[in-house]
Design an enzyme around this catalytic site. Sequence first.
Site, PDB file in Angstrom:
ATOM      1  NE  ARG A   1      21.405  64.791  54.711  1.00 50.04           N
ATOM      2  CZ  ARG A   1      21.908  65.927  54.245  1.00 50.04           C
ATOM      3  NH1 ARG A   1      21.447  67.069  54.653  1.00 50.04           N
ATOM      4  NH2 ARG A   1      22.874  65.928  53.371  1.00 50.04           N
TER       5      ARG A   1
ATOM      6  CG  ASP B   1      17.643  63.238  61.768  1.00 52.52           C
ATOM      7  OD1 ASP B   1      18.816  62.802  61.630  1.00 52.52           O
ATOM      8  OD2 ASP B   1      17.355  64.253  62.433  1.00 52.52           O
TER       9      ASP B   1
ATOM     10  CE  LYS C   1      39.246  48.300  39.921  1.00 51.36           C
ATOM     11  NZ  LYS C   1      38.434  49.118  39.063  1.00 51.36           N
TER      12      LYS C   1
ATOM     13  CG  HIS D   1      42.120  51.015  45.734  1.00 54.89           C
ATOM     14  ND1 HIS D   1      41.066  50.354  46.321  1.00 54.89           N
ATOM     15  CD2 HIS D   1      41.648  52.257  45.459  1.00 54.89           C
ATOM     16  CE1 HIS D   1      40.031  51.162  46.405  1.00 54.89           C
ATOM     17  NE2 HIS D   1      40.349  52.329  45.887  1.00 54.89           N
TER      18      HIS D   1
ATOM     19  CE  LYS E   1      42.590  60.953  43.183  1.00 54.07           C
ATOM     20  NZ  LYS E   1      42.480  59.515  43.262  1.00 54.07           N
TER      21      LYS E   1
HETATM   22  C1  BG6 Z   1      38.558  55.325  44.858  1.00 61.83           C
HETATM   23  C2  BG6 Z   1      39.300  56.583  45.194  1.00 61.83           C
HETATM   24  O1  BG6 Z   1      38.619  54.426  45.944  1.00 61.83           O
HETATM   25  O2  BG6 Z   1      39.145  54.701  43.721  1.00 61.83           O
HETATM   26  C3  BG6 Z   1      39.290  57.529  44.001  1.00 61.83           C
HETATM   27  O3  BG6 Z   1      38.697  57.221  46.307  1.00 61.83           O
HETATM   28  C4  BG6 Z   1      39.816  56.825  42.775  1.00 61.83           C
HETATM   29  O4  BG6 Z   1      40.053  58.685  44.278  1.00 61.83           O
HETATM   30  C5  BG6 Z   1      39.094  55.501  42.550  1.00 61.83           C
HETATM   31  O5  BG6 Z   1      39.640  57.689  41.661  1.00 61.83           O
HETATM   32  C6  BG6 Z   1      39.751  54.701  41.431  1.00 61.83           C
HETATM   33  O6  BG6 Z   1      38.973  53.561  41.164  1.00 61.83           O
HETATM   34  P1  BG6 Z   1      38.995  52.856  39.721  1.00 61.83           P
HETATM   35  O7  BG6 Z   1      38.133  51.656  39.871  1.00 61.83           O
HETATM   36  O8  BG6 Z   1      38.479  53.879  38.748  1.00 61.83           O
HETATM   37  O9  BG6 Z   1      40.426  52.521  39.445  1.00 61.83           O
END
Ligand code: BG6
Length: 490
Positions: free
Chosen positions: A51, A93, A182, A240, A340
């Site tokens: 935008r 937009d 990956k 994941h 984290k």
């Molecule tokens: C993302 C998450 O999908 O994957 C993030 O939203 C996370 O919070 C990230 O840090 C991790 O990805 P990678 O490839 O660095 O392991």
Amino acid sequence: MTTTQEIFPPCDLVIYGGLGDLSRRKLIISLYRLEKGNFLEPDTRIIAVDRLEEDSASFIKIAYKSLQDFLGEPLDEAIWKKYSARLSYQKMDLTQPEEYKIFNQLTDSSKRVMVNYFAVAPFLFQHICKGLKHSGVLTDQSRMVMEKPIGHDLESSKEINDTVASVFNDDQVFRIDHYLGKETVLNLLALRFANSIFTTNWDHNTIDSVQITVAEEVGIEGRWEYFDQTGQLRDMVQNHLLQILTFVAMEPPVNLEAQSIHSEKIKVLDALRPITAENVHEKTVRGQYTDGFIKGKEVPGYLNEEGANTSSTTESFVALRVDIDNWRWAGVPFYLRTGKCLMHKRTEIVINFKQLPHNIFQESYRELPANKLIIHLQPNEGIEIQMLNKIPGIDENIKLQRTKLDLSFSETFKNSKLFGGYEKLVLEAMRGNPTLFISRAEIEQAWTWIDSISEAWEKSNEETKGYPAGTWGPVASVALLARDGRAWEE
Ligand code: BG6
């Protein structure tokens, strides 16, 4: 040289949210790398839509800057010249259906397939779908690509999928989980289904337990508000970790076609035992990082991050004991953990084999350590088998020592370039190959199971336990395994 021409037609790749984070940090970089690898069809065009008041010339400068910031290697000017010639920008937009008519001029379905990459917040999806429909620009060949968050729970994910389904057929929709791009995750297919030692020793008869760790060193990095509404369970486990789990646990697919792989993965998700308010306390741990140190650097706790609401109980760490109720995995716990601000970035799968029924090497070990297969997904991609060997010598007794068979990808495949997940997935979306994408059924089944945990947490007021940044998570996560007589691989 890759002969892309024969494999797939050129594309008009439209990136909605072309100036956003995902586009600047990942997509622009990945597409450049594809250019460098000669994977982009000569006639492919990349149109960034956003935008802000930019034009193609200023967007090209923005793309150049992104490459300087995030490429992590020197920019090849000759490649950049070729690449930048594909780039253009369109200010729009996205909430105004009329504006989408412009695509009739910007794209050409007689020459190129339109691939619509939704790199925007999900609330815009319905506007984009409506606008594209209104413009009449879509054909049966057109595609759309989206990635998480595909919803916040089962209901919202259905809403998003329904919105998209009102314009695109399911075979036109490519749902990304970047972990499926990956190399090491894909290698699980090769490891399991191309090696007889693992096709036969892969069930409750030989395996004691499985651990999947996705540890991150990074914290919330300026996205506190988004993360706080999401939490690690929805941000990482729903997608994941469950995807990795399905690759470890699935039955052999009939072939490598999308349909075969998707149907085996969904069976695993279907077999996940729900977690309830009655057992949530024994089977899960929620954690939140407090002030600490990572690699000697002071790190503020979750509640002390910029923009934090200091009464938040959102989890930045999750550990789970998962049971898969099917024939193959009866009685084999899968332990999952992700967080984290942990000690190191480390993603790995540990397959713990069963102990032998009898020990004839009492001299060396009162209890023989069981074999382990460790699959290092990132960093330092590789595979390690821990086993026992005789220590060379002419003593009377045979003495054993733990040893490793160690295969490092970077050393073994020195001459092959390891591409990142996004390169692979963007390319597959342009090729129109859905194998590495997630089906609607998978997403919804994963949400059903995750919702059972969120609801159980809520019902039982499950506490979020503190852990200092730079550690491996709350002590309760050690206790989760200790209760079963096991320990995390450290
Ligand atoms: C993302 C998450 O999908 O994957 C993030 O939203 C996370 O919070 C990230 O840090 C991790 O990805 P990678 O490839 O660095 O392991």
